[in-house]
Motif scaffolding. Structure first.
Motif, PDB file in Angstrom:
ATOM      1  N   GLN A 149     -10.461 -34.133  -5.796  1.00  0.00           N
ATOM      2  CA  GLN A 149     -11.536 -33.138  -5.728  1.00  0.00           C
ATOM      3  C   GLN A 149     -11.723 -32.599  -4.314  1.00  0.00           C
ATOM      4  O   GLN A 149     -12.282 -31.516  -4.136  1.00  0.00           O
ATOM      5  CB  GLN A 149     -12.847 -33.744  -6.234  1.00  0.00           C
ATOM      6  N   ASN A 150     -11.253 -33.350  -3.319  1.00  0.00           N
ATOM      7  CA  ASN A 150     -11.424 -32.910  -1.933  1.00  0.00           C
ATOM      8  C   ASN A 150     -10.489 -31.771  -1.551  1.00  0.00           C
ATOM      9  O   ASN A 150     -10.694 -31.132  -0.518  1.00  0.00           O
ATOM     10  CB  ASN A 150     -11.202 -34.089  -0.983  1.00  0.00           C
ATOM     11  N   PHE A 151      -9.442 -31.543  -2.354  1.00  0.00           N
ATOM     12  CA  PHE A 151      -8.511 -30.473  -1.990  1.00  0.00           C
ATOM     13  C   PHE A 151      -8.215 -29.493  -3.125  1.00  0.00           C
ATOM     14  O   PHE A 151      -7.514 -28.510  -2.901  1.00  0.00           O
ATOM     15  CB  PHE A 151      -7.184 -31.064  -1.487  1.00  0.00           C
ATOM     16  N   SER A 152      -8.738 -29.721  -4.309  1.00  0.00           N
ATOM     17  CA  SER A 152      -8.382 -28.866  -5.448  1.00  0.00           C
ATOM     18  C   SER A 152      -8.810 -27.420  -5.245  1.00  0.00           C
ATOM     19  O   SER A 152      -8.054 -26.480  -5.556  1.00  0.00           O
ATOM     20  CB  SER A 152      -8.991 -29.425  -6.738  1.00  0.00           C
ATOM     21  N   GLU A 153     -10.039 -27.210  -4.725  1.00  0.00           N
ATOM     22  CA  GLU A 153     -10.494 -25.820  -4.526  1.00  0.00           C
ATOM     23  C   GLU A 153      -9.651 -25.102  -3.468  1.00  0.00           C
ATOM     24  O   GLU A 153      -9.297 -23.928  -3.641  1.00  0.00           O
ATOM     25  CB  GLU A 153     -11.961 -25.792  -4.109  1.00  0.00           C
ATOM     26  N   LYS A 154      -9.315 -25.797  -2.377  1.00  0.00           N
ATOM     27  CA  LYS A 154      -8.471 -25.187  -1.347  1.00  0.00           C
ATOM     28  C   LYS A 154      -7.089 -24.870  -1.913  1.00  0.00           C
ATOM     29  O   LYS A 154      -6.501 -23.820  -1.607  1.00  0.00           O
ATOM     30  CB  LYS A 154      -8.327 -26.125  -0.149  1.00  0.00           C
ATOM     31  N   ALA A 155      -6.574 -25.779  -2.736  1.00  0.00           N
ATOM     32  CA  ALA A 155      -5.243 -25.586  -3.300  1.00  0.00           C
ATOM     33  C   ALA A 155      -5.195 -24.391  -4.245  1.00  0.00           C
ATOM     34  O   ALA A 155      -4.173 -23.693  -4.314  1.00  0.00           O
ATOM     35  CB  ALA A 155      -4.812 -26.851  -4.038  1.00  0.00           C
ATOM     36  N   VAL A 173      -6.831 -30.735 -13.082  1.00  0.00           N
ATOM     37  CA  VAL A 173      -6.072 -30.252 -14.231  1.00  0.00           C
ATOM     38  C   VAL A 173      -5.918 -28.730 -14.167  1.00  0.00           C
ATOM     39  O   VAL A 173      -4.834 -28.183 -14.427  1.00  0.00           O
ATOM     40  CB  VAL A 173      -6.750 -30.675 -15.546  1.00  0.00           C
ATOM     41  N   VAL A 174      -6.995 -28.037 -13.813  1.00  0.00           N
ATOM     42  CA  VAL A 174      -6.926 -26.582 -13.662  1.00  0.00           C
ATOM     43  C   VAL A 174      -5.932 -26.202 -12.565  1.00  0.00           C
ATOM     44  O   VAL A 174      -5.147 -25.258 -12.707  1.00  0.00           O
ATOM     45  CB  VAL A 174      -8.327 -26.007 -13.358  1.00  0.00           C
ATOM     46  N   LEU A 175      -5.945 -26.951 -11.463  1.00  0.00           N
ATOM     47  CA  LEU A 175      -5.002 -26.696 -10.374  1.00  0.00           C
ATOM     48  C   LEU A 175      -3.561 -26.829 -10.848  1.00  0.00           C
ATOM     49  O   LEU A 175      -2.719 -25.966 -10.566  1.00  0.00           O
ATOM     50  CB  LEU A 175      -5.272 -27.665  -9.216  1.00  0.00           C
ATOM     51  N   LEU A 176      -3.245 -27.899 -11.562  1.00  0.00           N
ATOM     52  CA  LEU A 176      -1.881 -28.106 -12.039  1.00  0.00           C
ATOM     53  C   LEU A 176      -1.467 -26.996 -13.002  1.00  0.00           C
ATOM     54  O   LEU A 176      -0.309 -26.543 -12.973  1.00  0.00           O
ATOM     55  CB  LEU A 176      -1.764 -29.474 -12.718  1.00  0.00           C
ATOM     56  N   ALA A 219     -12.432 -20.645  -6.963  1.00  0.00           N
ATOM     57  CA  ALA A 219     -12.695 -21.825  -6.140  1.00  0.00           C
ATOM     58  C   ALA A 219     -14.178 -21.946  -5.818  1.00  0.00           C
ATOM     59  O   ALA A 219     -14.729 -23.056  -5.755  1.00  0.00           O
ATOM     60  CB  ALA A 219     -11.873 -21.756  -4.854  1.00  0.00           C
ATOM     61  N   ALA A 220     -14.851 -20.803  -5.622  1.00  0.00           N
ATOM     62  CA  ALA A 220     -16.296 -20.815  -5.362  1.00  0.00           C
ATOM     63  C   ALA A 220     -17.057 -21.380  -6.557  1.00  0.00           C
ATOM     64  O   ALA A 220     -18.029 -22.135  -6.392  1.00  0.00           O
ATOM     65  CB  ALA A 220     -16.779 -19.401  -5.048  1.00  0.00           C
ATOM     66  N   LEU A 225       3.721 -29.846  -3.036  1.00  0.00           N
ATOM     67  CA  LEU A 225       4.023 -31.098  -2.320  1.00  0.00           C
ATOM     68  C   LEU A 225       3.218 -31.190  -1.022  1.00  0.00           C
ATOM     69  O   LEU A 225       2.715 -32.267  -0.670  1.00  0.00           O
ATOM     70  CB  LEU A 225       5.516 -31.176  -2.019  1.00  0.00           C
ATOM     71  N   ALA A 226       3.094 -30.073  -0.304  1.00  0.00           N
ATOM     72  CA  ALA A 226       2.300 -30.061   0.927  1.00  0.00           C
ATOM     73  C   ALA A 226       0.833 -30.332   0.617  1.00  0.00           C
ATOM     74  O   ALA A 226       0.159 -31.067   1.363  1.00  0.00           O
ATOM     75  CB  ALA A 226       2.452 -28.715   1.626  1.00  0.00           C
ATOM     76  N   ILE A 227       0.327 -29.764  -0.460  1.00  0.00           N
ATOM     77  CA  ILE A 227      -1.060 -30.000  -0.864  1.00  0.00           C
ATOM     78  C   ILE A 227      -1.295 -31.486  -1.137  1.00  0.00           C
ATOM     79  O   ILE A 227      -2.274 -32.079  -0.668  1.00  0.00           O
ATOM     80  CB  ILE A 227      -1.390 -29.166  -2.117  1.00  0.00           C
ATOM     81  N   LEU A 228      -0.379 -32.107  -1.886  1.00  0.00           N
ATOM     82  CA  LEU A 228      -0.524 -33.525  -2.215  1.00  0.00           C
ATOM     83  C   LEU A 228      -0.400 -34.403  -0.968  1.00  0.00           C
ATOM     84  O   LEU A 228      -1.128 -35.395  -0.816  1.00  0.00           O
ATOM     85  CB  LEU A 228       0.517 -33.931  -3.258  1.00  0.00           C
ATOM     86  N   THR A 229       0.513 -34.032  -0.064  1.00  0.00           N
ATOM     87  CA  THR A 229       0.695 -34.811   1.161  1.00  0.00           C
ATOM     88  C   THR A 229      -0.568 -34.782   2.021  1.00  0.00           C
ATOM     89  O   THR A 229      -1.047 -35.817   2.493  1.00  0.00           O
ATOM     90  CB  THR A 229       1.890 -34.273   1.966  1.00  0.00           C
ATOM     91  N   LEU A 230      -1.102 -33.580   2.228  1.00  0.00           N
ATOM     92  CA  LEU A 230      -2.339 -33.461   3.004  1.00  0.00           C
ATOM     93  C   LEU A 230      -3.502 -34.150   2.293  1.00  0.00           C
ATOM     94  O   LEU A 230      -4.363 -34.769   2.931  1.00  0.00           O
ATOM     95  CB  LEU A 230      -2.671 -31.990   3.247  1.00  0.00           C
TER      96      LEU A 230
END
Length: 341
Positions: A68-74, A191-194, A248-249, A294-299
Motif C-alpha cells: 500500500q505504500n507504493f501502489s498509488e505511486k506505481a 490487485v488494481v496495480l497488477l 491514484a488520488a 521490477l523497479a517498483i517492487l525493488t523500491l
C-alpha cells in the motif's frame, strides 16, 4: 582432356556441438546483460538481506500490507513510462493528484453520490493532463518547463481552496477501496496495480499503438513523415497520465481518509525514479513495463525494510536521489567506456 576432381579439405573442427554451445552462451550473455535481469537480481538481493536482518520481514500479512505504500505511486509510474518513452515528461503529477483529491472533497460537500467521486477524480486528472498536453503539442513548449509550472499551479489551487483546513468524512466506499482487501489478505490497490500493469504491458509491447510510441520516441520527425499523428499521441499520453494521477488520488484519499494541502508532496521524484530505474531511457525510445514493475517492487521492498528497521524516511529520499542519478549516469558512462575502447 581428362580432369580429376580435387577433394575439398575436411574441417577438423567439430561443428554441431560447439555451434550449439556457442549459441547458448550468446543467449545466456544476452539475458544476463538485460537491465530487467539485473533488476530481478537486485530485488532478490534486497529481499534476501531484509529477510536475514529483520526478523518480522517475511510475515505475509506485513509484506502484502507494505504494498500500500507504493501502489498509488506505481499507478502513476505506468503512464509516465509511456510518456518518457515518447520523449516527454510530466513533473506535475503530484499537483494533479492533490487537485483531484480537492475536487473529490468539493464534490462530496456538494452532495455527489459516493460512487461518482472516482469519476470526479478522473475528470479532474484528465483536465490537468489536457492542459499540459495542449501547452506542449499546440504551443511547442518543452514538457519539463510546462509541467514545472503547472505543478505549482495545481498545488497552489489546492492550497487556496483548502487554506488551513482539510476535507474529511469521506464515504465508506472510498475506505473500502483505499484500505480494503481481496480474500481478506491482498490489498485491493495492489490487485488494481497488477491489472493495470498487465494492460499497459499489452498495449506497449503487443499493439500497433505501442509500436508507434516507440517510433515517436526513437525519431519523432521520421514518425511524423511515416504518417503517425505524433502530437495526437503525445496529447493522449498527457491526458492518460493525468487520469491515472486522478485514480491514484481516489485510492490515496480513501486510504488516509482526508485531503490536505500537502498530500503526495514530492511524489513526482519517486515516480520518475521508478520509471528510470526500470530501464526506460530518459532520451526516449526504449523501455519495458516489466522493468518498471521490477523497479517498483525493488523500491517497495527496500522502503518496507527500512520502515521495519525504524530508519527515518529522509534517508529513503536520499536513496531515491542516489538511484535516480546512478540510473541516468551509469548507462552513459558504460557507453562512453565502450566507445573509448
Amino acid at each position: 582432356m581428362n580432369t580429376t576432381a580435387v577433394p575439398t579439405p575436411q574441417s577438423n573442427k567439430p561443428t554441431s556441438r560447439y555451434t550449439i554451445l556457442d549459441r547458448e552462451a550468446v543467449k545466456l550473455k544476452s539475458v544476463l546483460g538485460r537491465w530487467e535481469t539485473l533488476l530481478a537480481l537486485l530485488l532478490i538481493v534486497v529481499f534476501t538481506v531484509n529477510s536475514i536482518v529483520l526478523p518480522h520481514f517475511l510475515d505475509l500479512y506485513n509484506l502484502l500490507d507494505g504494498t500500500q505504500n507504493f501502489s498509488e505511486k506505481a499507478l502513476i509510474a505506468l503512464p509516465m513510462a509511456l510518456l518518457i518513452i515518447c520523449r516527454e515528461i510530466d513533473i506535475s503529477v503530484a499537483g494533479t493528484l492533490a487537485l483531484s483529491s480537492v475536487a473529490m472533497g468539493l464534490a462530496m460537500q456538494a452532495g455527489f453520490p459516493p460512487a461518482t467521486l472516482v469519476l470526479v477524480a478522473l475528470a479532474a486528472g484528465c483536465a490537468c493532463g489536457l492542459l499540459n498536453g495542449v501547452l506542449v503539442t499546440r504551443f511547442g513548449l518543452p514538457s519539463i518547463v510546462v509541467t514545472i509550472g503547472t505543478v505549482s499551479l495545481f498545488r497552489g489551487l489546492a492550497s487556496v481552496v483548502l487554506g488551513d483546513k482539510a476535507f474529511t468524512g469521506y464515504p465508506q466506499l472510498m475506505a473500502d477501496w483505499g484500505q480494503g482487501y481481496f480474500f481478506g489478505i491482498v490489498p485491493r490497490e495492489f490487485v488494481v496495480l497488477l491489472a493495470f500493469a498487465a494492460l499497459f504491458a499489452f498495449v506497449l509491447h503487443a499493439t500497433s499503438w505501442g509500436r508507434r510510441i516507440f517510433a515517436i520516441g526513437n525519431n519523432p520527425d521520421a514518425a511524423r513523415f511515416s504518417g503517425i499523428a505524433v502530437d495526437r499521441y503525445r496529447l493522449a499520453l498527457f491526458v492518460l497520465t493525468g487520469a491515472m494521477a486522478g485514480l491514484a488520488a481516489f485510492f490515496l484519499t480513501g486510504r488516509i481518509g482526508s485531503t490536505r494541502p500537502n498530500i503526495a508532496t514530492g511524489w513526482e521524484l519517486e515516480v520518475i525514479t521508478m520509471v528510470i530505474l526500470g530501464g526506460v531511457s530518459i532520451a526516449g525510445g526504449a523501455g519495458t513495463i516489466g522493468g518498471v514493475l521490477l523497479a517498483i517492487l525493488t523500491l517497495g521492498v527496500a522502503t518496507y525494510g527500512m520502515s521495519l528497521a525504524n530508519i527515518p524516511g529522509i534517508y529513503m529520499t536520499i536513496v531515491v536521489g542516489i538511484l535516480l542519478l546512478a540510473t541516468i549516469a551509469l548507462p552513459r558512462l558504460l557507453r562512453a567506456r565502450r566507445v573509448s575502447k
